[in-house]
Design an enzyme around this catalytic site. Structure first.
Site, PDB file in Angstrom:
ATOM      1  N   HIS A 118      -0.020 -11.702   1.962  1.00 22.48           N
ATOM      2  CA  HIS A 118      -1.014 -10.889   1.237  1.00 22.48           C
ATOM      3  C   HIS A 118      -1.705 -11.675   0.132  1.00 22.48           C
ATOM      4  O   HIS A 118      -2.925 -11.640  -0.002  1.00 22.48           O
ATOM      5  CB  HIS A 118      -0.322  -9.644   0.667  1.00 22.48           C
ATOM      6  N   TYR A 175       0.829  -1.225   0.000  1.00 26.95           N
ATOM      7  CA  TYR A 175       0.000   0.000   0.000  1.00 26.95           C
ATOM      8  C   TYR A 175       0.858   1.267   0.000  1.00 26.95           C
ATOM      9  O   TYR A 175       0.356   2.349  -0.292  1.00 26.95           O
ATOM     10  CB  TYR A 175      -0.954   0.043   1.220  1.00 26.95           C
TER      11      TYR A 175
END
Ligand SMILES: NC(=O)c1ccc[n+]([C@@H]2O[C@H](COP(=O)([O-])OP(=O)(O)OC[C@H]3O[C@@H](n4cnc5c(N)ncnc54)[C@H](OP(=O)(O)O)[C@@H]3O)[C@@H](O)[C@H]2O)c1
Length: 267
Positions: free
Chosen positions: A97, A39
């Protein structure tokens, strides 16, 4: 060890936008924050957390290891880098992830590195994200279900993921629903809007309450203080069985996150 039922999502939020979102959320009473190495906002989150004066012991921080860092020699150094950015000596939860693309890094290697990170106190819990049932079975066979705190998956009224949810529940693992609001799309739904009117609630509150009532943790994101505030109050909303049945009928297997080359074969 448990996963907080309500947290703050931070995907897509960068720079001052993420600083403001996290600062507002902490002021309003949020105590769990979900980020990820990819991110690109861990440093800003660390900055906002530090400025908030909320004690670290009150916070639940989650980060996710990006696919490039899943190899045994990369995982812990990358997690230490995340911790430095987040200005903390540990996170509460570290997730894989996405499964390693093409299985390039054996899952056993990544899980061993995560268990080592946990033993070193760098993370309190470990978990997975975007895992299908076959991958979960593999993970369970390697470290046991008791070591997997959650599977964070896309789950909204339009993608209820019942097969995965049933399997996860049968293993005693927690589900974290991401994009519970279908990135805002569900808020335009007439059925959800009608339920919201009946309760004098917002449509977002109805969707979040639905997911929490099914036992899932939620991590909605917002750049708007008013939305952050009203979303948090979803925990007080109790939906009836009829409401829940109406929302169950909205399932249409509509997946918003399906990156080519990363996504496993979904159940
Ligand atoms: N593990 C993974 O692979 C993965 C993938 C995707 C996401 N996630 C995590 O899940 C989190 C949540 O997903 P998301 O942020 O993509 O989507 P989301 O939470 O479903 O939706 C966020 C969107 O809804 C809007 N919104 C939120 N509350 C609202 C309200 N009360 N009224 C009107 N609009 C509202 C926001 O706009 P405003 O800013 O205008 O309020 C934003 O556009 C992410 O931030 C991330 O932390 C994880």
């Amino acid at each position: 060890m448990t996963i907080p039922a309500f947290g703050l999502g931070t995907f897509r939020l960068k720079g001052q936008v993420v600083i403001d979102s996290v600062s507002n959320a902490l002021e309003l009473g949020y105590r769990a924050i979900d980020t990820a190495q990819i991110y690109g906002n861990e440093a800003e989150i660390g900055q906002a957390v530090e400025a908030s004066n909320v004690a670290r012991s009150e916070l639940f921080l989650t980060t996710k290891i990006w696919t490039e860092n899943l190899a045994a020699d990369k995982l812990i150094p990358s997690l230490k880098d995340s911790l430095a950015k987040l200005r903390t000596d540990h996170v509460d939860l570290t997730l894989i992830h996405w499964p390693s693309p093409g299985g390039a890094v054996p899952l056993a290697d990544t899980l061993a590195a995560l268990m080592q990170a946990k033993a070193q106190g760098l993370t309190k819990q470990i978990g997975i994200s975007n895992f299908n049932i076959a991958l979960m079975q593999e993970a369970i066979s390697i470290v046991g279900a008791a070591n997997i705190a959650t599977n964070q998956i896309e789950l909204s009224p339009y993608l209820q993921n019942r097969k995965v949810a049933d399997f996860v529940r049968s293993q005693g693992i927690h589900i974290t629903s991401y994009m519970t609001l279908a990135y805002g799309k569900a808020l335009q739904d007439p059925v959800l809007q009608a339920i919201a009117r009946q309760h004098g609630a917002t449509t977002a509150q109805v969707v979040l309450a639905w997911a929490m009532q099914l036992g899932y943790a939620v991590i909605p994101s917002s750049t708007q203080r008013a939305n952050l505030q009203s979303n948090l109050q979803a925990a007080q909303l109790r939906l009836s069985e009829a409401d829940m049945a109406q929302i169950a009928a909205l399932e249409r297997n509509e997946r918003l996150v399906d990156p080519q080359g990363l996504a496993p074969q979904w159940d």
